[in-house]
Design a protein around this motif. Structure first.
Motif, short mmCIF file in Angstrom:
data_model
loop_
_atom_site.label_atom_id
_atom_site.label_comp_id
_atom_site.label_asym_id
_atom_site.label_seq_id
_atom_site.Cartn_x
_atom_site.Cartn_y
_atom_site.Cartn_z
N LEU A 246 12.25 8.78 -5.03
CA LEU A 246 11.43 7.99 -4.11
C LEU A 246 10.65 6.90 -4.85
O LEU A 246 10.56 5.75 -4.39
CB LEU A 246 10.47 8.89 -3.34
N ARG A 247 10.07 7.23 -5.99
CA ARG A 247 9.33 6.23 -6.75
C ARG A 247 10.28 5.15 -7.28
O ARG A 247 9.97 3.96 -7.21
CB ARG A 247 8.58 6.88 -7.91
N ASN A 250 11.34 2.92 -4.49
CA ASN A 250 10.22 2.06 -4.10
C ASN A 250 10.06 0.90 -5.08
O ASN A 250 9.74 -0.22 -4.67
CB ASN A 250 8.92 2.86 -4.03
N VAL A 259 4.92 6.81 -4.33
CA VAL A 259 5.93 7.73 -3.79
C VAL A 259 5.84 7.70 -2.27
O VAL A 259 4.88 8.20 -1.69
CB VAL A 259 5.71 9.16 -4.32
N SER A 260 6.81 7.08 -1.63
CA SER A 260 6.89 7.04 -0.17
C SER A 260 8.36 6.83 0.21
O SER A 260 9.22 6.66 -0.65
CB SER A 260 6.02 5.90 0.38
N TRP A 261 8.61 6.82 1.52
CA TRP A 261 9.99 6.72 2.00
C TRP A 261 10.39 5.29 2.33
O TRP A 261 11.50 5.06 2.84
CB TRP A 261 10.17 7.60 3.24
N PHE A 264 13.33 4.17 0.14
CA PHE A 264 14.53 4.92 0.51
C PHE A 264 15.14 4.37 1.79
O PHE A 264 16.36 4.27 1.91
CB PHE A 264 14.19 6.40 0.70
N ALA A 265 14.30 3.99 2.76
CA ALA A 265 14.80 3.44 4.03
C ALA A 265 15.55 2.14 3.79
O ALA A 265 16.62 1.91 4.35
CB ALA A 265 13.63 3.23 5.00
#
Length: 303
Positions: A246-247, A250, A259-261, A264-265
């Motif tokens: 995730l990192r 990003n 660290v977030s989605w 990834f999206a």
């Protein structure tokens, strides 16, 4: 083409499973041997002296600007199309369509080859934009070695990767030495080599330059270079997903150190575009549309 492929026998399936198991076992043996060697005082001293970091100037900027994210995505997208069209050209026995230059009538090729060359040109253009911005913004020092100590540090990082005790990573600020050498090789060695040999194999290569680079030599270099890119992508994506997915996503796709989605999206959306491009690369009726802008096109009926 798939109709001509015979199904593997049960003997071949069992042999393949045993071969895969042998490779896994050999890999684990290498891991344990390297871990044992690294536990010796001599190698511990080597790791202490060369922890794996890539020396770089203090003025090197941190982070991933938006232009880096876009050129990274386009590079990956075009590379997928290059591999797909390259495989198609290499295995094509009957052209699905023909392209003929309006200026040079003798310049004629299959639509598959035209599509491969067209994607090559877009990839090279994106690469030039990337290199120009890399040096214009000072980010060049992140992937260009500035000290001979990068080599022992790269060896240290490689040993740590093999031992599965991976080196400390902070790609937002800097790459480790092995990453730096790998990215340098891809951008400044493999990419120009692929472009030069591809140009030599194309119908656009001037006949008066025949002696500069032979056709056979260019062919022997071009396909292995593509295999190098495929291997690099597999290892690169594997490490991205196993060292803090995730990192890392990003960093490259959202331009943020958190660290977030979100990253990834964006990454998932880019993968969908690559899947679409993979499919489009084998459609001669789709390739024919942009090809008509640059010459005469004839789509041949399917048998």
């Amino acid at each position: 083409m798939s109709e001509n492929l015979s199904r593997p026998t049960w003997v071949q399936v069992v042999a393949g499973l045993f071969a895969a198991a042998a490779l896994v076992l050999a890999a684990w043996c290498v891991v344990f041997v390297v871990r044992g060697v690294l536990s010796t005082p001599e190698l511990q001293g080597f790791l202490d002296r060369f922890p794996g970091d890539a020396p770089q100037p203090p003025s090197t900027p941190e982070g991933f600007p938006a232009w880096l994210s876009w050129t990274h995505f386009l590079n990956a997208f075009f590379l997928v199309l290059i591999v797909r069209t390259g495989i198609r050209v290499r295995g094509e026995k009957r052209a699905g369509g023909l392209w003929t230059s309006t200026r040079v009538k003798k310049r004629r090729m299959s639509l598959a080859l035209w599509g491969h060359i067209a994607v090559d040109c877009l990839w090279i253009l994106n690469g030039l934009v990337f290199v120009i911005l890399l040096f214009a913004t000072g980010h060049w020092s992140r992937i260009v070695p500035t000290s001979w100590e990068v080599f022992p540090n790269a060896l240290s990082a490689l040993l740590q990767y093999i031992s599965l005790d991976w080196p400390t990573q902070n790609s937002w600020a800097y790459y480790n030495a092995l990453q730096q050498l790998s990215y340098f090789a891809v951008v400044f060695l493999a990419a120009p080599l692929a472009a030069i040999t591809g140009f030599r194999l194309s119908a656009f290569y001037p006949p008066k330059w025949e002696r500069v680079l032979s056709w056979n030599l260019a062919k022997r270099i071009h396909f292995p270079t593509m295999l190098f890119f495929v291997a690099f992508v597999i290892v690169h994506v594997g490490l991205v997903l196993t060292t803090g997915a995730l990192r890392n996503l990003n960093h490259m796709y959202a331009g943020r150190d958190e660290v977030s989605w979100v990253g990834f999206a964006v990454f998932a959306g880019s993968v969908l575009l690559m899947v679409f491009g993979w499919r489009a690369a084998v459609r001669d009726d789709w390739i024919a549309k942009p090809a008509r802008i640059f010459g005469n096109v004839k789509v041949l009926p399917k048998r």
